[in-house]
Each structure stands twice: as C-alpha cells, then as structure tokens.
Design a protein around this motif. Structure first.
Motif, PDB file in Angstrom:
ATOM      1  N   CYS A   1      10.833  -2.195   3.934  1.00  0.00           N
ATOM      2  CA  CYS A   1       9.525  -2.273   4.044  1.00  0.00           C
ATOM      3  C   CYS A   1       9.198  -3.268   5.222  1.00  0.00           C
ATOM      4  O   CYS A   1      10.211  -3.976   5.722  1.00  0.00           O
TER       5      CYS A   1
ATOM      6  N   VAL B   1       4.972  -7.860   4.888  1.00  0.00           N
ATOM      7  CA  VAL B   1       4.245  -7.610   3.515  1.00  0.00           C
ATOM      8  C   VAL B   1       4.197  -8.956   2.687  1.00  0.00           C
ATOM      9  O   VAL B   1       5.071  -9.698   2.832  1.00  0.00           O
ATOM     10  N   THR B   2       3.202  -9.143   1.833  1.00  0.00           N
ATOM     11  CA  THR B   2       2.836  -9.981   1.059  1.00  0.00           C
ATOM     12  C   THR B   2       3.398 -10.158  -0.160  1.00  0.00           C
ATOM     13  O   THR B   2       3.446  -8.942  -0.740  1.00  0.00           O
TER      14      THR B   2
ATOM     15  N   THR C   1       0.941  -7.963  -2.118  1.00  0.00           N
ATOM     16  CA  THR C   1       1.175  -6.343  -1.852  1.00  0.00           C
ATOM     17  C   THR C   1       2.375  -5.994  -2.677  1.00  0.00           C
ATOM     18  O   THR C   1       2.196  -4.852  -3.361  1.00  0.00           O
TER      19      THR C   1
ATOM     20  N   LYS D   1       0.871  -5.622  -6.288  1.00  0.00           N
ATOM     21  CA  LYS D   1       0.077  -4.125  -6.306  1.00  0.00           C
ATOM     22  C   LYS D   1       1.232  -2.980  -6.410  1.00  0.00           C
ATOM     23  O   LYS D   1       0.961  -1.916  -7.223  1.00  0.00           O
ATOM     24  N   PHE D   2       2.466  -2.897  -5.628  1.00  0.00           N
ATOM     25  CA  PHE D   2       3.142  -1.976  -5.553  1.00  0.00           C
ATOM     26  C   PHE D   2       3.820  -1.740  -6.977  1.00  0.00           C
ATOM     27  O   PHE D   2       3.976  -0.686  -7.665  1.00  0.00           O
TER      28      PHE D   2
ATOM     29  N   THR E   1       4.945 -14.240   2.862  1.00  0.00           N
ATOM     30  CA  THR E   1       5.201 -13.098   3.335  1.00  0.00           C
ATOM     31  C   THR E   1       7.057 -12.909   2.996  1.00  0.00           C
ATOM     32  O   THR E   1       7.477 -13.922   2.607  1.00  0.00           O
TER      33      THR E   1
END
Length: 245
Positions: free
Chosen positions: A176, A180-181, A184, A187-188, A215
């Motif tokens: 990815c 991306v943090t 995130t 949430k994934f 990140t």
C-alpha cells in the motif's frame, strides 16, 4: 535606490534539476533514501533491474529489493515545472500519447487516463460527459505514492478476555501507500476481521504501540529499520486494545 538582483537563467540550476542517468530534466524525481541522490523515476527503476547499487555513488541501496528505498519528491517536481516553461505540458502530452498507443481500449481505460491528467476524454466523450466524470475523477487511489509492503500479524497470548475475537488474516501481506496511517490500518483490520465498530485494536511495531497518526513510512524509518536484525517486509502486530487504566 532599489537594489537590482542578479538575473538567473534556468541553466544555472541544471546541476540540481537534471538526471544523472539520462541527462534530461528530472521527471517524477525519485530519491534514494540511503544516499539522497535523485533520478527520474523511470531511469532509476530501470537501473535497479540490473543493479542494487546507486548509479551515482555506488552505495548498496538494498540487498534484495532496492525499489523499496525510493521516495517520490513531489516538491522538487513542482519546482522543476515552475523553472522550465512548458515542461509539464510536454510531459503530460507525451504520457497521453503513450497511453493512446499502449493502453487497451477496454472498459473506458483511456478516458480514465485522460481524466487523471486533467485532459478531455479520447473521442470527445458521450455528449456533455457530465455523468461519469464525477465517478472516474479520482481513480488513482494513491498508486502514485511511494509503496511499501507490510506483514500484519495477530499478536496472541495477551491475556485479555476478547483475545478470541481477533484472528489471523487470510492474507497477511499487503502492499500500500507509505503514507497510510495506523488509523487506516486499524479500519482495514476491523473490516477484514468483521469486528464491531466499537471494538478497539492496538497496532505495534517491535513491541511498541503506534499512534493513530503515524504513517507507515515514519514507522519504517524510525522504528523498523533501526533494528539491524529486522528483515523485509516490515511486520506490524495487532491485538485487542489493552486499557491500562
């Protein structure tokens, strides 16, 4: 009396904005994080097909996968486009022509490329083109960002009552955007594990809980790579959130 500054020409800056490999202006300037030398993205990617060393200084970038040590420099790209008149337009036109010749004309892919470049769709569209533009206006999904591969492991034996709720992912390895943090990633994980919206997770690197706004690039540079025994890809662990009171 107003001071008159020395007039600078673009050629005065050529040393800083040209590629060591192709000798042209840097296009999609990409920096090697190990030595901070910058090249055109296509030039350095092609070079790394045959070598793991920086073409300028000779340092070994990575033992097996030097592409992971590349970072796009969007700020430098904007500076170059401002310094060199017409360069942005020429590059966008060349990219469009390339996709016209090489992209399959199925499922409207050529129009998506045009939209990404901010150019009219090939063939003029279907009338006013007002309906589909909004749906296809942002199809990049951060694919142009620097990419990173990570492994998501379930951390067991936490001693928490909710331990059984969290299980292993079917596919632990993902690739990815490096921007991306951790938020995130959480949430994934919640989506893939089908966890309730109220369920909280901790994400750890080397046993340290990572903040939501960290990140992946920051974690890799400040946590993972500092441990010499760590291998690639970076491993992040997850577990049910522990409330320390």
């Amino acid at each position: 009396m107003a001071a008159t500054g020395r007039r600078h020409f673009v050629r005065d800056f050529n040393h800083f904005i040209t590629c060591y490999l192709c000798r042209g202006y840097l296009i999609k300037p990409t920096t090697v994080t190990e030595c901070l030398h910058t090249f055109c993205k296509s030039c350095i990617v092609q070079h790394f097909e045959d070598s793991n060393d920086c073409p300028k200084c000779g340092i070994q970038v990575h033992e097996t996968n030097p592409l992971e040590m590349l970072r796009l420099d969007n700020t430098l790209e904007e500076i170059i486009f401002k310094l060199v008149p017409g360069l942005r337009e020429r590059e966008e036109q060349q990219e469009l022509e390339f996709w016209r010749k090489n992209q399959p004309k199925e499922n409207g892919q050529e129009n998506l490329v045009c939209q990404r470049l901010g150019l009219p769709g090939i063939g003029g569209g279907d009338g006013d083109g007002g309906g589909d533009d909004e749906d296809g206006g942002d199809e990049d999904y951060h694919r142009s960002d620097p990419q990173i591969a990570i492994c998501l492991d379930c951390l067991r034996n936490t001693g928490q009552s909710g331990e059984s709720t969290v299980s292993d992912l079917m596919k632990r390895f993902i690739r990815c955007s490096s921007r991306v943090t951790v938020g995130t990633i959480k949430k994934f994980l919640s989506l893939k594990l089908k966890l309730p919206s109220s369920y909280e997770l901790d994400v750890l690197c080397n046993g340290e809980i990572m903040g939501r706004d960290h990140t992946l690039e920051f974690i890799y540079m400040t946590r993972w790579r500092l441990h010499g025994e760590n291998t690639y890809p970076m491993v992040l662990e997850y577990r049910p959130r522990i409330d320390f009171g």
